[in-house]
Design a protein around this motif. Sequence first.
Motif: not given
Length: 298
Positions: A39, A263, A265
């Motif tokens: 990530h 997370v 991206g």
Amino acid sequence: MRSPAGFPTVPPTAPTPAGAARLPDAVRGARISPEATHHRSLFLSDLHLGAKSARPDLILAFLRQNTADTVYLVGDIVDNWHPLAQNWTQEHHDVLHHLLALPAQGARVIYVPGNHDAFFRQYAGRMYEGIEVRLDAVHRAADGAQYLVVHGDCCDVFSRRAPILSRLGAMIETGVRSLDALQKAVTRRLDWRDWDGIERTISATNAMIRKHDRFEERLSDLARAGGYDGVICGHFHQASLRDIEGVTYANCGDWVGSNTAMVEGADGRLRLIGSPQAPHPSRRFDVAAEEGEHALAI
């Protein structure tokens, strides 16, 4: 932009300082799965290492399956409200070593202590084994959005006005979670169906407190006042990712119940993800969904 909380912030584009102390080989060799998902950024909070309710097994499995360019430790990583030696095991030690190894492996690691590890706030602005310690931070996402990263206890009225009651409540929740773990161990040994009544009661109680305490709104107001696009926090053990009047409220969840992390991206999109090893990794989203918090990705 300045931190609306009056805390020093991490410059959004600051590089990892050179000359970080070299770690022993045993620490530097944190094992990463060949199938690990990478990530742009990873946000973890409320690991509560050292507490009886911690799940270092799930945390370590998650860390071996998920890597990132930048890792934010958003408070309550170590729980020094409890005697650490009493519950500290090799698994707790392994998680700590894994986190310490990340800078040597090329990741930028920013540690924002919480109320359970507030001892480390006195080291804010310093570097320890390649890990930056800050009171809060500013994260600039790939899409240009800027997020205030803070543990969240700064907006917890109950914690600030009644710290003794807050500690008592934490002790009660720890005791209840220990009881839940015991009953699960017994039912599994007897091959009975898993009963999640205690877990759901804890979730419902926390959701009720959240609804009336309005801390989500206070944290969103804090971000809005500083000109940020959103806030990424922990503290309240309620994973959430939603829009509050134009400001993104992102709570990482915890690793004593929900077992979730936030997370980012490569496109700057935030997502909540859970531990696949947890028996019911999405269970803690149930109460949030009942309250209309269906958007788990922004």
